[in-house]
Design an enzyme around this catalytic site. Sequence first.
Site, PDB file in Angstrom:
ATOM      1  N   ASP A  68      72.201  28.939 -36.544  1.00 30.78           N
ATOM      2  CA  ASP A  68      71.429  27.791 -36.074  1.00 30.78           C
ATOM      3  C   ASP A  68      70.978  27.033 -37.326  1.00 30.78           C
ATOM      4  O   ASP A  68      71.058  27.562 -38.438  1.00 30.78           O
ATOM      5  CB  ASP A  68      70.234  28.310 -35.262  1.00 30.78           C
ATOM      6  CG  ASP A  68      69.225  27.230 -34.953  1.00 30.78           C
ATOM      7  OD1 ASP A  68      69.603  26.209 -34.360  1.00 30.78           O
ATOM      8  OD2 ASP A  68      68.048  27.405 -35.329  1.00 30.78           O
ATOM      9  N   ASP A  70      67.879  24.243 -37.547  1.00 33.73           N
ATOM     10  CA  ASP A  70      66.444  23.972 -37.673  1.00 33.73           C
ATOM     11  C   ASP A  70      65.610  25.238 -37.535  1.00 33.73           C
ATOM     12  O   ASP A  70      65.753  25.994 -36.575  1.00 33.73           O
ATOM     13  CB  ASP A  70      66.008  22.938 -36.627  1.00 33.73           C
ATOM     14  CG  ASP A  70      66.716  21.608 -36.821  1.00 33.73           C
ATOM     15  OD1 ASP A  70      66.537  21.006 -37.888  1.00 33.73           O
ATOM     16  OD2 ASP A  70      67.461  21.201 -35.914  1.00 33.73           O
ATOM     17  N   THR A 141      74.156  24.125 -33.519  1.00 34.96           N
ATOM     18  CA  THR A 141      72.804  23.594 -33.372  1.00 34.96           C
ATOM     19  C   THR A 141      72.576  22.988 -31.995  1.00 34.96           C
ATOM     20  O   THR A 141      73.507  22.462 -31.373  1.00 34.96           O
ATOM     21  CB  THR A 141      72.525  22.519 -34.448  1.00 34.96           C
ATOM     22  OG1 THR A 141      71.228  21.945 -34.242  1.00 34.96           O
ATOM     23  CG2 THR A 141      73.565  21.407 -34.405  1.00 34.96           C
ATOM     24  N   GLY A 142      71.343  23.046 -31.542  1.00 36.85           N
ATOM     25  CA  GLY A 142      70.986  22.437 -30.269  1.00 36.85           C
ATOM     26  C   GLY A 142      70.802  20.937 -30.368  1.00 36.85           C
ATOM     27  O   GLY A 142      70.527  20.270 -29.372  1.00 36.85           O
ATOM     28  N   LYS A 188      74.341  27.885 -26.647  1.00 38.65           N
ATOM     29  CA  LYS A 188      75.187  28.234 -27.792  1.00 38.65           C
ATOM     30  C   LYS A 188      76.240  29.303 -27.472  1.00 38.65           C
ATOM     31  O   LYS A 188      77.128  29.561 -28.284  1.00 38.65           O
ATOM     32  CB  LYS A 188      74.324  28.683 -28.963  1.00 38.65           C
ATOM     33  CG  LYS A 188      73.460  27.553 -29.518  1.00 38.65           C
ATOM     34  CD  LYS A 188      72.501  28.009 -30.590  1.00 38.65           C
ATOM     35  CE  LYS A 188      71.604  26.836 -30.990  1.00 38.65           C
ATOM     36  NZ  LYS A 188      70.514  27.236 -31.891  1.00 38.65           N
ATOM     37  N   ASP A 203      66.469  31.307 -34.746  1.00 43.62           N
ATOM     38  CA  ASP A 203      65.029  31.540 -34.662  1.00 43.62           C
ATOM     39  C   ASP A 203      64.492  31.539 -33.242  1.00 43.62           C
ATOM     40  O   ASP A 203      63.365  31.980 -32.998  1.00 43.62           O
ATOM     41  CB  ASP A 203      64.282  30.453 -35.455  1.00 43.62           C
ATOM     42  CG  ASP A 203      64.510  29.067 -34.842  1.00 43.62           C
ATOM     43  OD1 ASP A 203      63.577  28.514 -34.244  1.00 43.62           O
ATOM     44  OD2 ASP A 203      65.630  28.541 -34.958  1.00 43.62           O
TER      45      ASP A 203
END
Length: 247
Positions: A68, A70, A141-142, A188, A203
């Site tokens: 990921d 951020d 990443t989202g 994801k 995270d």
Amino acid sequence: MKTNLKLAALVVALGASISLSAQAKNKVPYTNQGFYTNAPTQVAVHFVSIKDIENSLKDKKPMTVTFDIDDTLVFSSSEFHYGFTFGKDFGWGNNPKEVLHSQEFWDYIAETADKHSIPKDSAKKLIAMHLKRGDKIVFITGRTKHSGAKNGTVTETSKVLQQYFKMPYAPVIWYTADTPVKGYKFDKSYYIKKVGAQLHYGDSDADVLAAREAKIRGIRVQRSYSSTNTQNLNGGYGEEVLINSAW
């Protein structure tokens, strides 16, 4: 110390107000006690160090590892906070939910904000270990991709991260737009399986759960103490937690 605890409480409150709606929608109850990064005390969870991870992989061939971005690799809260605070001035929206659905905001993040984010020291050491092993690194990443970018390719964000982490190549990035692909519960999971990853770092609760849905090993990275995103429960699902990874 009391002042720091008050600040931590304010950060948690702010983060709670800007969490993505999909996280709440897909919330899975915790099964273990765990701990919040900015809590005054920590409880015993399945902590692992970078050396522990390296040792656990010593008999395995180089593999694909996904990360990921951020709060896992970089501290970017200041840029999101900026967008949420001044979004209305740029036509991005009047509240965090609207801003997160603004293509112009995501273009700003890709074009400007990434260069102002701070790479985490723990991420530098983690990536260095995987590069030494010869592992292939891919980012998932989202975020919503830049309007001029193609998903699953090297983007401007890739190049910034390459510099931050002194990588010999710029990894491709898969953008999920916080939306699960049909047939999967977490955003994801599909991409983890698509790239053939055997290990995923993230995270959020969704990162841990996506790794499990994809039936691979998932390791939790702790969010920064001052992250404006909602603090998730480290070890809340009994997962491995990278020690000293909040910075």
